[in-house]
Design an enzyme around this catalytic site. Structure first.
Site, PDB file in Angstrom:
ATOM      1  N   ASP A   1      10.666   9.404   9.338  1.00  0.00           N
ATOM      2  CA  ASP A   1       9.427   9.509  10.116  1.00  0.00           C
ATOM      3  C   ASP A   1       9.433   8.539  11.288  1.00  0.00           C
ATOM      4  O   ASP A   1       8.631   8.668  12.206  1.00  0.00           O
ATOM      5  CB  ASP A   1       8.228   9.199   9.213  1.00  0.00           C
ATOM      6  CG  ASP A   1       6.886   9.463   9.892  1.00  0.00           C
ATOM      7  OD1 ASP A   1       6.711  10.585  10.416  1.00  0.00           O
ATOM      8  OD2 ASP A   1       6.029   8.567   9.910  1.00  0.00           O
TER       9      ASP A   1
ATOM     10  N   THR B   1       0.833  -1.217   0.000  1.00  0.00           N
ATOM     11  CA  THR B   1       0.000   0.000   0.000  1.00  0.00           C
ATOM     12  C   THR B   1       0.865   1.264   0.000  1.00  0.00           C
ATOM     13  O   THR B   1       0.681   2.163  -0.828  1.00  0.00           O
ATOM     14  CB  THR B   1      -0.899   0.013   1.249  1.00  0.00           C
ATOM     15  OG1 THR B   1      -1.703  -1.170   1.250  1.00  0.00           O
ATOM     16  CG2 THR B   1      -1.804   1.226   1.257  1.00  0.00           C
ATOM     17  N   LEU B   2       1.801   1.328   0.939  1.00  0.00           N
ATOM     18  CA  LEU B   2       2.643   2.532   1.043  1.00  0.00           C
ATOM     19  C   LEU B   2       3.523   2.683  -0.195  1.00  0.00           C
ATOM     20  O   LEU B   2       3.617   3.763  -0.784  1.00  0.00           O
ATOM     21  CB  LEU B   2       3.567   2.410   2.259  1.00  0.00           C
ATOM     22  CG  LEU B   2       3.211   3.173   3.515  1.00  0.00           C
ATOM     23  CD1 LEU B   2       1.813   2.867   3.961  1.00  0.00           C
ATOM     24  CD2 LEU B   2       4.200   2.883   4.629  1.00  0.00           C
TER      25      LEU B   2
ATOM     26  N   VAL C   1       9.711   5.815   5.915  1.00  0.00           N
ATOM     27  CA  VAL C   1       8.359   5.951   6.467  1.00  0.00           C
ATOM     28  C   VAL C   1       7.842   4.584   6.910  1.00  0.00           C
ATOM     29  O   VAL C   1       6.646   4.417   7.139  1.00  0.00           O
ATOM     30  CB  VAL C   1       7.370   6.582   5.443  1.00  0.00           C
ATOM     31  CG1 VAL C   1       7.691   8.048   5.229  1.00  0.00           C
ATOM     32  CG2 VAL C   1       7.391   5.823   4.114  1.00  0.00           C
ATOM     33  N   ALA C   2       8.755   3.593   7.024  1.00  0.00           N
ATOM     34  CA  ALA C   2       8.334   2.225   7.347  1.00  0.00           C
ATOM     35  C   ALA C   2       8.377   2.008   8.863  1.00  0.00           C
ATOM     36  O   ALA C   2       7.423   2.338   9.572  1.00  0.00           O
ATOM     37  CB  ALA C   2       9.212   1.236   6.596  1.00  0.00           C
ATOM     38  N   ARG C   3       9.493   1.481   9.348  1.00  0.00           N
ATOM     39  CA  ARG C   3       9.709   1.316  10.787  1.00  0.00           C
ATOM     40  C   ARG C   3      11.183   1.596  11.061  1.00  0.00           C
ATOM     41  O   ARG C   3      12.047   1.218  10.256  1.00  0.00           O
ATOM     42  CB  ARG C   3       9.374  -0.113  11.248  1.00  0.00           C
ATOM     43  CG  ARG C   3       7.910  -0.384  11.505  1.00  0.00           C
ATOM     44  CD  ARG C   3       7.353   0.398  12.693  1.00  0.00           C
ATOM     45  NE  ARG C   3       5.924   0.162  12.903  1.00  0.00           N
ATOM     46  CZ  ARG C   3       4.951   0.904  12.370  1.00  0.00           C
ATOM     47  NH1 ARG C   3       5.237   1.930  11.586  1.00  0.00           N
ATOM     48  NH2 ARG C   3       3.691   0.628  12.627  1.00  0.00           N
TER      49      ARG C   3
ATOM     50  N   GLU D   1      11.385   5.568  19.783  1.00  0.00           N
ATOM     51  CA  GLU D   1      10.441   6.691  19.643  1.00  0.00           C
ATOM     52  C   GLU D   1       9.817   7.000  20.993  1.00  0.00           C
ATOM     53  O   GLU D   1       9.458   6.071  21.708  1.00  0.00           O
ATOM     54  CB  GLU D   1       9.361   6.326  18.624  1.00  0.00           C
ATOM     55  CG  GLU D   1       9.932   6.158  17.221  1.00  0.00           C
ATOM     56  CD  GLU D   1       8.888   5.756  16.179  1.00  0.00           C
ATOM     57  OE1 GLU D   1       7.682   5.804  16.482  1.00  0.00           O
ATOM     58  OE2 GLU D   1       9.291   5.382  15.070  1.00  0.00           O
TER      59      GLU D   1
ATOM     60  N   HIS E   1       6.809  10.274  13.560  1.00  0.00           N
ATOM     61  CA  HIS E   1       5.947   9.129  13.215  1.00  0.00           C
ATOM     62  C   HIS E   1       4.524   9.630  12.929  1.00  0.00           C
ATOM     63  O   HIS E   1       3.550   9.172  13.533  1.00  0.00           O
ATOM     64  CB  HIS E   1       5.940   8.060  14.320  1.00  0.00           C
ATOM     65  CG  HIS E   1       5.469   6.723  13.824  1.00  0.00           C
ATOM     66  ND1 HIS E   1       5.875   5.530  14.358  1.00  0.00           N
ATOM     67  CD2 HIS E   1       4.632   6.399  12.811  1.00  0.00           C
ATOM     68  CE1 HIS E   1       5.295   4.526  13.713  1.00  0.00           C
ATOM     69  NE2 HIS E   1       4.536   5.036  12.756  1.00  0.00           N
TER      70      HIS E   1
HETATM   71  P1  NAD Z   1       1.576  -3.712   3.009  1.00  0.00           P
HETATM   72  O1  NAD Z   1       1.430  -5.033   3.671  1.00  0.00           O
HETATM   73  O2  NAD Z   1       0.511  -3.223   2.107  1.00  0.00           O
HETATM   74  O3  NAD Z   1       2.936  -3.652   2.188  1.00  0.00           O
HETATM   75  C1  NAD Z   1       4.162  -4.159   2.630  1.00  0.00           C
HETATM   76  C2  NAD Z   1       4.877  -4.731   1.425  1.00  0.00           C
HETATM   77  O4  NAD Z   1       6.230  -5.035   1.757  1.00  0.00           O
HETATM   78  C3  NAD Z   1       4.235  -6.023   0.940  1.00  0.00           C
HETATM   79  O5  NAD Z   1       3.965  -5.906  -0.434  1.00  0.00           O
HETATM   80  C4  NAD Z   1       5.298  -7.075   1.219  1.00  0.00           C
HETATM   81  O6  NAD Z   1       5.283  -8.107   0.267  1.00  0.00           O
HETATM   82  C5  NAD Z   1       6.553  -6.245   1.117  1.00  0.00           C
HETATM   83  N1  NAD Z   1       7.738  -6.856   1.735  1.00  0.00           N
HETATM   84  C6  NAD Z   1       7.828  -7.559   2.874  1.00  0.00           C
HETATM   85  N2  NAD Z   1       9.095  -7.945   3.093  1.00  0.00           N
HETATM   86  C7  NAD Z   1       9.827  -7.476   2.063  1.00  0.00           C
HETATM   87  C8  NAD Z   1      11.202  -7.535   1.708  1.00  0.00           C
HETATM   88  N3  NAD Z   1      12.085  -8.202   2.473  1.00  0.00           N
HETATM   89  N4  NAD Z   1      11.613  -6.916   0.580  1.00  0.00           N
HETATM   90  C9  NAD Z   1      10.730  -6.254  -0.194  1.00  0.00           C
HETATM   91  N5  NAD Z   1       9.414  -6.182   0.074  1.00  0.00           N
HETATM   92  C10 NAD Z   1       8.971  -6.775   1.190  1.00  0.00           C
HETATM   93  O7  NAD Z   1       1.789  -2.686   4.199  1.00  0.00           O
HETATM   94  P2  NAD Z   1       1.746  -1.082   4.099  1.00  0.00           P
HETATM   95  O8  NAD Z   1       0.405  -0.595   4.501  1.00  0.00           O
HETATM   96  O9  NAD Z   1       2.321  -0.653   2.807  1.00  0.00           O
HETATM   97  O10 NAD Z   1       2.726  -0.707   5.277  1.00  0.00           O
HETATM   98  C11 NAD Z   1       4.088  -1.138   5.242  1.00  0.00           C
HETATM   99  C12 NAD Z   1       4.737  -0.842   6.567  1.00  0.00           C
HETATM  100  O11 NAD Z   1       4.905   0.556   6.702  1.00  0.00           O
HETATM  101  C13 NAD Z   1       3.881  -1.254   7.762  1.00  0.00           C
HETATM  102  O12 NAD Z   1       4.168  -2.590   8.140  1.00  0.00           O
HETATM  103  C14 NAD Z   1       4.270  -0.261   8.817  1.00  0.00           C
HETATM  104  O13 NAD Z   1       5.322  -0.772   9.591  1.00  0.00           O
HETATM  105  C15 NAD Z   1       4.755   0.950   8.044  1.00  0.00           C
HETATM  106  N6  NAD Z   1       3.802   2.074   8.095  1.00  0.00           N
HETATM  107  C16 NAD Z   1       4.226   3.269   8.585  1.00  0.00           C
HETATM  108  C17 NAD Z   1       3.355   4.343   8.635  1.00  0.00           C
HETATM  109  C18 NAD Z   1       3.816   5.666   9.179  1.00  0.00           C
HETATM  110  O14 NAD Z   1       3.004   6.420   9.681  1.00  0.00           O
HETATM  111  N7  NAD Z   1       5.072   6.011   9.090  1.00  0.00           N
HETATM  112  C19 NAD Z   1       2.035   4.213   8.185  1.00  0.00           C
HETATM  113  C20 NAD Z   1       1.628   2.986   7.671  1.00  0.00           C
HETATM  114  C21 NAD Z   1       2.519   1.926   7.625  1.00  0.00           C
END
Ligand code: NAD
Length: 310
Positions: free
Chosen positions: A252, A147-148, A226-228, A257, A276
């Protein structure tokens, strides 16, 4: 199982007011009540929460919903053993986090962060002639195309950037010119002006960006996280910035944190820190309520839950 009582844990206040969320679910079916960490949860069937707390495990809940997409703080095995379903809030942050990530790229390219800092000092200072650059034709590598990642990729592409990405199964993705598998991470990031991280935190992604990756990046490149936090080896990042292995970072999320006051990341011209908050927006509560509402319907009709993690 039939969900007749749904708790909203007070920790959701971190992101939106618990009462606003409760009211948004008023006609969803179950009775909805706000609970705090001192309350007995045993009367509840399900709980919507921001934080994870250990006592959730033994409250007899059937289902826990995380208002965040990332659920790395939850103990998957323990939930599984107790038969507690865990769902997350992925699917709702693509536009807002995409805007934040690309906003950070725009800031670095157009020097907005530098102008704002100068404004705070009351200083009229133009950038050096070669500090600013056009984003168009710059390249972004988006690591993780869920999604992101897709939200970032489509927005970067709309600004005329060349977009590549990293995905576990390297199948084509709209707006992404070339997709690499994780084993080819170094090739994927080597030519990118921006490397944007959008993977969940897992054993495979922890410290996926460390010294060898910063060395593989261009020295005029920026990392956007913006991940973790732990996806980046933070001390390696500081070293890479000190050694000018890369130009800067838009962050972010952090290993700890809130970011501790003594962190050397606070005080760098080419680091933009956000607390965040990449996903924060006034619709956040409605978007989470939509997922919860859908899963309440599915529970009622005996269908499997959407966004299920455990
Ligand atoms: P999502 O499940 O839609 O997408 C995650 C993607 O990463 C998936 O397509 C998965 O196949 C892929 N992935 C997993 N391991 C991988 C690897 N080793 N190499 C490449 N790709 C890999 O989740 P999302 O909604 O896109 O969110 C992703 C992450 O971002 C969340 O788990 C969360 O930790 C973080 N997040 C942060 C914020 C923020 O406010 N900063 C907001 C939403 C999500």
């Amino acid at each position: 199982p039939h969900i007749s009582t749904l708790g909203v844990h007070e920790s959701v206040d971190e992101v939106f007011p618990a009462a606003v969320f409760r009211d948004a679910l008023a006609d969803a079916g179950p009775s909805v009540e706000i609970v705090d960490s001192d309350d007995d949860l045993t009367a509840l069937d399900a709980l919507v929460t921001f934080e994870y707390e250990e006592y959730f495990l033994d409250a007899g809940l059937d289902w826990i919903h995380s208002i965040q997409a990332g659920v790395d703080r939850f103990p998957f095995d323990a939930l599984q053993e107790r038969g507690i379903a865990l769902t997350n809030s992925t699917g709702i942050h693509g536009d807002v986090v995409g805007e934040t990530a690309v906003g950070l790229m725009l800031s670095f390219a157009r020097r907005l962060h530098a102008h704002r800092s100068n404004q705070e000092r009351g200083e009229w200072v133009k950038p050096a002639w070669d500090d600013a650059f056009p984003l168009r034709r710059e390249s972004a590598c988006v690591v993780g195309l869920g999604t992101l990642g897709r939200g970032i990729a489509t927005r970067a592409s709309a600004l005329g950037m060349d977009v590549t990405g990293v995905k576990r199964t390297p199948t084509p993705v709209d707006g992404v010119d070339e997709v690499y598998p994780p084993e080819d991470l170094h090739d994927a990031i080597a030519d990118a002006r921006f490397v944007a991280l959008a993977v969940p935190l897992t054993d495979d992604t922890e410290k996926m960006m460390s010294t060898p990756e910063f060395e593989a990046m261009r020295d005029d490149a920026y990392v956007i996280n913006v991940a973790r936090g732990p996806v980046v080896d933070q001390s390696a990042l500081v070293d890479a910035l000190d050694a000018s292995e890369i130009s800067g970072a838009g962050l972010d999320v952090f290993e700890t944190e809130p970011l501790p006051a003594d962190s050397t990341l606070w005080d760098r011209d080419e680091v933009i820190l956000t607390p965040h908050a990449a996903g924060f927006n006034e619709e956040y509560y409605e978007r989470v309520a939509t997922i919860v509402r859908e899963n309440l319907r599915r529970q009622r009709e005996g269908e499997s839950l959407t966004n299920r993690v455990v």
